[in-house]
Write a protein that holds these residues in place. Structure first.
Motif, mmCIF file in Angstrom:
data_model
loop_
_atom_site.group_PDB
_atom_site.id
_atom_site.type_symbol
_atom_site.label_atom_id
_atom_site.label_comp_id
_atom_site.label_asym_id
_atom_site.label_seq_id
_atom_site.Cartn_x
_atom_site.Cartn_y
_atom_site.Cartn_z
ATOM 1 N N HIS A 1 43.174 39.084 38.763
ATOM 2 C CA HIS A 1 42.517 37.656 38.479
ATOM 3 C C HIS A 1 43.795 36.647 38.322
ATOM 4 O O HIS A 1 44.535 36.805 37.467
ATOM 5 C CB HIS A 1 41.471 37.718 37.227
ATOM 6 N N HIS B 1 41.781 28.506 30.916
ATOM 7 C CA HIS B 1 41.296 27.475 31.819
ATOM 8 C C HIS B 1 41.589 25.902 31.412
ATOM 9 O O HIS B 1 41.615 25.313 32.227
ATOM 10 C CB HIS B 1 39.717 27.617 32.084
ATOM 11 N N ARG C 1 42.229 37.280 42.887
ATOM 12 C CA ARG C 1 40.961 36.806 43.154
ATOM 13 C C ARG C 1 40.823 35.541 41.987
ATOM 14 O O ARG C 1 41.649 35.684 40.906
ATOM 15 C CB ARG C 1 39.933 37.834 42.578
ATOM 16 N N TYR D 1 40.319 23.220 45.011
ATOM 17 C CA TYR D 1 40.888 24.259 44.178
ATOM 18 C C TYR D 1 41.283 25.427 45.060
ATOM 19 O O TYR D 1 42.232 25.823 45.082
ATOM 20 C CB TYR D 1 39.787 24.532 43.203
ATOM 21 N N THR E 1 39.320 46.891 26.695
ATOM 22 C CA THR E 1 37.989 46.268 26.424
ATOM 23 C C THR E 1 36.956 47.376 25.980
ATOM 24 O O THR E 1 35.798 47.236 25.421
ATOM 25 C CB THR E 1 37.309 45.699 27.797
ATOM 26 N N ASP F 1 44.299 41.600 34.485
ATOM 27 C CA ASP F 1 44.878 40.441 33.939
ATOM 28 C C ASP F 1 46.155 40.537 33.380
ATOM 29 O O ASP F 1 46.411 40.908 32.307
ATOM 30 C CB ASP F 1 43.846 39.966 32.878
#
Ligand code: 6MZ
Length: 335
Positions: free
Chosen positions: A11, A59, A90, A106, A248, A276
């Motif tokens: 990501h 973000h 991605r 974007y 996770t 990530d």
């Protein structure tokens, strides 16, 4: 693990360097959270819910065109330094610069920065883009993202190779997005779906029945799911993200990974990935090293894993695929 490698599950914003994240937050006068201040905490406390708390912060930090450009360049450089020669990044389109840059812009920005980086560097890294849906943001946003993906694909954009369904797995349902994914598949695009990151067997069964081109994670599954897959068309390649999975799922170590050993020992089609790289403080070579160490693999078996992943790329151009295969093979023969 200095052989040439391919990375298929990464990501973009999750790959941000910790130093860049701190830098961008400082510029915005946003307080730096405790886990970003202490590198030891960074490594030990990224549970699933903590990950999904950190993405909004990332973000916020990457909310301008210049910050996004910087993250694209640095991410490509980091993968290149790790000798990744084919990279499918991605990302989920979103607005920037207080809304003056739209979602389509974007994506254009990411693509143009990738192209520029490749041209400036004269690198052998081949970057490609997968356009993501964030399942927590609902079907309307997802439709916008898929429209952008289809449009670029129809135009024949050579960097856009597929779409992804991801985002917080505890939010939304696969069923909501199935129709949209069906549409992009009919348009000829490749589809990858995050599956089984949390316990939800009904959803995993629905995803397997949909038969995406690849599955992300695929952790919380039972025998019935494997039998269904076998019955209804056979193996669907799996994107494994070892460190991410350990964190996770809250595992003590990779030895407790629910499917890794079985996948590798049975020669299942898999790729080993970072997920990530910034959030999990990792890189591809480290992920391969951890798999090798945990399962006691020698360098030939690890090379076999990398070689196997070459077959799973979404790249549609035959020549480019051949170039990737040649470069990986050259590296493997050199060991
Ligand atoms: C599901 C994930 C994820 O799209 O802004 N993302 N989705 N499971 C994961 N496992 C840990 N890691 C990242 O990159 C960040 C976004 O990627 C998805 C989430 O939607 C996150 O907001 P982009 O470039």
């Amino acid at each position: 693990m200095d052989i040439p490698k391919v990375e298929l599950h990464s990501h973009l914003n999750g790959s941000i360097r910790n130093s860049t994240l701190k830098d961008l937050l400082t510029n915005l006068s946003v307080p730096i959270p405790r886990t970003l201040q202490n590198p030891e905490l960074e490594e030990s406390t990224r549970t699933l819910s903590e990950c999904f708390e950190i993405f909004p912060l990332i973000h916020l930090a990457v909310s301008t065109s210049s910050a996004l450009r910087r993250v694209v360049r640095e991410t490509l450089s980091d993968f290149e330094s790790d000798n990744v020669i084919y990279l499918e990044l991605r990302t989920t389109p979103r607005t920037l610069d207080s809304g003056s840059v739209g979602k389509r812009e974007y994506v254009d920005l990411v693509l143009s920065e990738m192209k520029k980086w490749v041209e400036d560097k004269g690198t052998r890294l081949i970057p490609r883009l997968i356009i993501s849906i964030d399942r927590s943001r609902g079907v309307e946003e997802a439709r916008e993202n898929m429209d952008i993906a289809k449009e670029l694909f129809k135009m024949g954009h050579d960097y856009v190779v597929g779409v992804d369904l991801g985002g917080n797995p505890t939010k939304g349902t696969f069923k909501e997005f199935k129709g949209l994914l069906e549409e992009v598949r009919t348009a000829g695009m490749k589809v990858t779906v995050h599956a089984g990151e949390v316990d939800n067997l009904e959803e995993v069964n629905d995803i397997v029945a949909f038969r995406p081109d690849r599955l992300g994670h695929f952790l919380c599954v039972d025998d019935g799911v494997w039998e269904k897959m076998e019955r209804e068309g056979g193996d669907i390649p799996i994107e494994v993200c070892p460190t991410s999975n350990v964190m996770t799922l809250g595992l003590e170590g990779l030895g407790q990974h629910p499917i890794l050993e079985r996948l590798v020992k049975e020669g299942y089609p898999v790729s080993i990935n970072t997920d990530d790289a910034g959030v999990f403080n990792t890189k591809q070579s480290l992920e391969l090293y951890r798999v090798a160490e945990t399962l006691g693999l020698n360098e030939y078996t690890v090379s076999g894993l990398v070689w196997g992943a070459v077959d799973l790329v979404f790249e549609g151009n035959r020549r480019t695929r051949a170039r990737v295969a040649r470069d990986v093979m050259k590296g493997i023969k050199g060991i």
